[in-house]
Design a protein around this motif. Structure first.
Motif, PDB file in Angstrom:
ATOM      1  N   UNK A  54       2.374  -7.369   4.797  1.00  0.00           N
ATOM      2  CA  UNK A  54       2.270  -8.288   5.930  1.00  0.00           C
ATOM      3  C   UNK A  54       3.485  -8.079   6.830  1.00  0.00           C
ATOM      4  N   UNK A  55       3.246  -7.983   8.133  1.00  0.00           N
ATOM      5  CA  UNK A  55       4.317  -7.709   9.083  1.00  0.00           C
ATOM      6  C   UNK A  55       5.273  -8.894   9.190  1.00  0.00           C
ATOM      7  N   UNK A  56       6.525  -8.643   9.587  1.00  0.00           N
ATOM      8  CA  UNK A  56       7.451  -9.758   9.832  1.00  0.00           C
ATOM      9  C   UNK A  56       6.872 -10.717  10.877  1.00  0.00           C
ATOM     10  N   UNK A  57       7.020 -12.013  10.626  1.00  0.00           N
ATOM     11  CA  UNK A  57       6.540 -13.071  11.524  1.00  0.00           C
ATOM     12  C   UNK A  57       5.026 -13.088  11.664  1.00  0.00           C
ATOM     13  N   UNK A  58       4.323 -12.484  10.701  1.00  0.00           N
ATOM     14  CA  UNK A  58       2.865 -12.516  10.756  1.00  0.00           C
ATOM     15  C   UNK A  58       2.370 -13.951  10.571  1.00  0.00           C
ATOM     16  N   UNK A  59       1.442 -14.410  11.407  1.00  0.00           N
ATOM     17  CA  UNK A  59       0.908 -15.763  11.225  1.00  0.00           C
ATOM     18  C   UNK A  59       0.136 -15.905   9.913  1.00  0.00           C
ATOM     19  N   UNK A  60      -0.219 -14.798   9.288  1.00  0.00           N
ATOM     20  CA  UNK A  60      -0.955 -14.864   8.028  1.00  0.00           C
ATOM     21  C   UNK A  60      -0.087 -15.338   6.869  1.00  0.00           C
ATOM     22  N   UNK A  61       1.238 -15.458   7.093  1.00  0.00           N
ATOM     23  CA  UNK A  61       2.133 -15.877   6.029  1.00  0.00           C
ATOM     24  C   UNK A  61       2.308 -17.392   5.964  1.00  0.00           C
ATOM     25  N   UNK A  62       2.043 -18.085   7.068  1.00  0.00           N
ATOM     26  CA  UNK A  62       2.375 -19.505   7.171  1.00  0.00           C
ATOM     27  C   UNK A  62       1.362 -20.396   6.471  1.00  0.00           C
ATOM     28  N   UNK A  63       1.870 -21.431   5.811  1.00  0.00           N
ATOM     29  CA  UNK A  63       1.007 -22.383   5.113  1.00  0.00           C
ATOM     30  C   UNK A  63       0.079 -23.099   6.089  1.00  0.00           C
ATOM     31  N   UNK A  78      12.493  -3.999   8.589  1.00  0.00           N
ATOM     32  CA  UNK A  78      12.061  -4.246   9.968  1.00  0.00           C
ATOM     33  C   UNK A  78      10.554  -4.136  10.141  1.00  0.00           C
ATOM     34  N   UNK A  79       9.872  -3.427   9.227  1.00  0.00           N
ATOM     35  CA  UNK A  79       8.431  -3.233   9.373  1.00  0.00           C
ATOM     36  C   UNK A  79       7.606  -4.098   8.429  1.00  0.00           C
ATOM     37  N   UNK A  80       8.232  -4.630   7.367  1.00  0.00           N
ATOM     38  CA  UNK A  80       7.494  -5.364   6.339  1.00  0.00           C
ATOM     39  C   UNK A  80       8.094  -6.754   6.171  1.00  0.00           C
ATOM     40  N   UNK A  81       7.229  -7.761   6.327  1.00  0.00           N
ATOM     41  CA  UNK A  81       7.682  -9.122   6.077  1.00  0.00           C
ATOM     42  C   UNK A  81       7.561  -9.474   4.607  1.00  0.00           C
ATOM     43  N   UNK A  82       6.365  -9.352   4.071  1.00  0.00           N
ATOM     44  CA  UNK A  82       6.081  -9.606   2.657  1.00  0.00           C
ATOM     45  C   UNK A  82       5.184  -8.485   2.137  1.00  0.00           C
ATOM     46  N   UNK A  83       5.502  -7.989   0.965  1.00  0.00           N
ATOM     47  CA  UNK A  83       4.646  -6.996   0.302  1.00  0.00           C
ATOM     48  C   UNK A  83       4.061  -7.620  -0.963  1.00  0.00           C
ATOM     49  N   UNK A  84       2.751  -7.570  -1.081  1.00  0.00           N
ATOM     50  CA  UNK A  84       2.088  -8.110  -2.270  1.00  0.00           C
ATOM     51  C   UNK A  84       1.633  -6.958  -3.163  1.00  0.00           C
ATOM     52  N   UNK A  85       1.813  -7.150  -4.468  1.00  0.00           N
ATOM     53  CA  UNK A  85       1.314  -6.208  -5.463  1.00  0.00           C
ATOM     54  C   UNK A  85       0.227  -6.929  -6.242  1.00  0.00           C
ATOM     55  N   UNK A  86      -1.008  -6.660  -5.893  1.00  0.00           N
ATOM     56  CA  UNK A  86      -2.141  -7.375  -6.469  1.00  0.00           C
ATOM     57  C   UNK A  86      -3.053  -6.405  -7.210  1.00  0.00           C
TER      58      UNK A  86
END
Length: 667
Positions: A54-63, A78-86
């Motif tokens: 997920x990109x930094x400041x992506x709206x997909x991160x917000x509750x 700078x390119x990655x906000x959150x990385x998920x390992x699923x």
């Protein structure tokens, strides 16, 4: 993970037709032909990881938008906000392989030399395969993660601080909507927990697709063989075989368009592999029965064979074999042979299309941190490339993998030595027939085809020990910080050496017993030494006794044949083995890691009913005692494992299975 396939389920269809016709022409010539048609369909279920960035400041991160964070979290970079390992879940792969081979020939006695025979033969084979597997498409994934808020009409919402929670009718939409883009789901426990396939079904269907590739292989063969007696010797007629053969083969592997353009997420690109090769061969085999049925020589025979081979791609080579057998009595014989062989690299090894990947320069560039390098040859070669004394390579090395044809890949060669004895004592009909063969063998393969690691190629070039590796290493000009990167071509080259030596044992016994006949057989091998050296810069490794290379292995059976019935009990044996001696105890302490397996026995029973040579019915059970495969500590660096089970041939992964086979000859 329990739904993964360890053994690929297959369905096989085979059709076979043969015909002969006696022409009475050219030495009672016989025209013969064969047609073989097969289809193999296979399918596997696999398991893999799903990584989402997920990109930094992506709206997909917000509750407030269905995510997990009340405020934007600290970014990874700078390119990655959150990385998920699923968990991706189960994915499907399938293959279909069609094969057709048509053969035709003409054989008979030479009219002008009736004691000699001839055989003219030709065949053409077609193999076509289709392979399909479910993949995430990188461009669709990137497009789906680039989202914005829109209202019910699809108009972008530009109000600062707007969220789905505080804006009625708001929803996510892809910024770029071409291709019916489906927006990625907000980060959630379901996504992290590996439930993307069900929790966001529409998105999952959008970013995944079945990618399909095709492989075709063609081969044409022409052969002419002549055989017959040369002259008379005390032991019989000296015999000769002379022949010529031409073969041409081609391969054309076309991966899916997404694989070719590097659009498979977390997979490297797969280019087209295409090429052809042809070979001319001339061969002969001679046998000389020097003595027979004389004192101290019940049989004395020598044989020799040779083959000249000329490949379009590699040029010419010759191989040969010499051997002999001496039986001083009827119950004792000695035999031996020595020969050479020649294996041309496979079309895939020659013509594999280029694929590009990247490795850390810290592990592949000998010149990085040049001020700490103590090998003066490396230092001199790095400086000669225009690098400064304080050069540090914090970037990556470009690694290109490709076939070896362009690099001058040559054929593998080998030397084979065998000698042994055969004992066949005669104790009379009441005892039965007994034979025991014991043979020593030593096989050494040189100039073996292999791929060296990028780091080994670069180091061999820069430290001067392997200057021939420098053709695979290219450095970009150094013009300042961040420049001077390496590009290394990993091609198939001739560097490997393999050697194995051991002793083969073969025991056979049969006798009449009651209403039928008892037979017993044992085949065993004792491996004395097994050596492999893929990199000439490192010492050879002795693998005898390691997992997959047991010192002892064998098969045996007891059978009883009476009338139309035959019962057979078979045994397969794999001796104990261990990888503990291959690892460093400092890295793998014995109180934590155990890479050893015990002796393994597998039993099979079969019963066959054959009322005539036209019909038979066989039924039985494999792995009678439901023997489980052995377990080791999963982190063994020398074998692949599923859970704690090493994946090696010989061990049964299915458990007890029952089988039945029926055969009938229609014509």
């Amino acid at each position: 993970m329990l739904k993964q396939d360890v053994i690929s389920p297959t369905r096989n269809y085979t059709g076979y037709l043969s015909a002969t016709y006696d022409t009475g022409f050219f030495g009672d010539g016989q025209l013969y032909s064969e047609l073989l048609i097969t289809r193999r369909k296979s399918q596997q279920n696999g398991q893999r990881q799903l990584t989402l960035d997920y990109a930094p400041n992506s709206p997909l991160l917000l509750a407030a938008n269905g995510g997990l964070f009340t405020t934007q979290p600290r970014r990874v970079n700078s390119a990655i906000g959150i990385r998920t390992f699923a968990d991706y879940g189960i994915y499907d792969s399938s293959q279909t392989q069609d094969f057709v081979k048509f053969s035709v020939g003409f054989r008979g006695d030479l009219p002008f030399l009736p004691t000699w025979r001839y055989d003219f033969y030709a065949n053409k084979s077609w193999a076509d395969g289709t392979y399909s597997f479910e993949q995430i498409l990188a461009d669709r994934l990137a497009q789906s993660l680039n989202v914005r808020l829109v209202n019910a009409a699809g108009t972008p919402i530009t109000t600062p601080g707007a969220t789905i929670a505080n804006t009625p009718g708001a929803r996510f939409a892809c910024v770029v909507t071409i291709g019916n883009c489906v927006p990625a789901p907000a980060i959630s426990n379901a996504i992290i927990g590996g439930q993307a396939r069900t929790a966001a079904a529409a998105w999952f269907d959008y970013v995944t697709d079945d990618v399909v590739g095709h492989t075709s292989f063609r081969e044409t063969t022409f052969n002419a063989t002549f055989d017959g007696p040369l002259f008379r010797l005390p032991g019989g007629d000296a015999q000769a075989v002379v022949g010529f053969e031409y073969r041409k083969s081609s391969i054309n592997d076309v991966p899916s368009s997404d694989a070719q353009r590097n659009n498979l997420y977390n997979f490297t690109s797969a280019p087209i592999t295409k090429g052809s090769d042809s070979v001319w061969e001339a061969f002969t085999e001679l046998e000389f029965p020097v003595l027979r049925n004389v004192p101290f020589a019940d049989e004395l025979t020598f044989n020799a064979s040779g083959r000249f081979t000329h490949y379009e791609s590699y040029g010419s080579d010759t191989t040969y074999k010499i051997g002999g057998k001496w039986a001083p009595t009827r119950w004792l014989a000695f035999r031996g042979s020595y020969g050479t062989s020649y294996r041309a690299p496979a079309l895939y090894e020659q013509f594999l299309g280029s694929t590009t990947g990247f490795l850390s320069a810290q592990s592949t560039d000998p010149c990085t941190s040049l001020f700490n390098v103590t090998n003066q040859t490396i230092v001199a070669n790095c400086l000669a490339d225009g690098l400064p004394n304080n050069f540090i390579n914090n970037g990556s090395t470009t690694v290109i993998q490709q076939g070896g044809a362009a690099a001058g890949l040559e054929a593998e060669t080998s030397k084979n030595l065998t000698f042994g004895t055969v004992i066949q004592p005669t104790f009379g009909p009441a005892f039965g027939n007994l034979s025991l063969a014991i043979d020593y063998f030593r096989i050494e393969v040189n100039n073996g085809v292999s791929q060296l690691g990028a780091g080994a190629l670069a180091r061999g070039c820069y430290d001067g020990t392997r200057p021939e590796y420098c053709q695979f290493v290219v450095r970009a000009p150094y013009t300042g910080s961040g420049t001077g990167q390496l590009t290394i071509t990993q091609s198939y080259i001739n560097v490997a050496t393999d050697m194995v030596k051991g002793i083969d044992f073969t025991l056979r016994y049969d006798r009449e017993l009651g209403p039928g006949k008892l037979d017993l057989g044992i085949n065993a091998v004792r491996v004395i030494d097994r050596v492999n050296q893929n990199d000439p810069n490192f010492a050879a490794t002795h693998f005898e006794g390691s997992i997959g290379n047991p010192k002892w292995a064998g098969t045996g059976h007891v059978g009883y044949d009476w009338g139309p019935w035959y019962a057979r009990w078979g045994v397969e044996f794999i001796g104990k083995s261990s990888d503990n001696f291959l690892v460093d105890p400092a890295d793998y302490p014995s109180n934590v890691y155990d890479f050893s397996v015990k002796d393994y026995w597998l039993h099979t029973f079969a019963l066959r009913y054959e009322p005539s040579n036209r019909y038979s019915l066989t039924a039985g059970v494999r792995n009678v005692f439901d023997k489980k495969p052995p377990k080791i500590t999963a982190e063994d660096p020398f074998v692949n494992t599923i859970s704690n089970i090493p994946l090696q041939s010989g061990w049964d992964f299915r458990g007890r299975t029952f089988f039945i086979n029926a055969q009938a000859k229609i014509f």
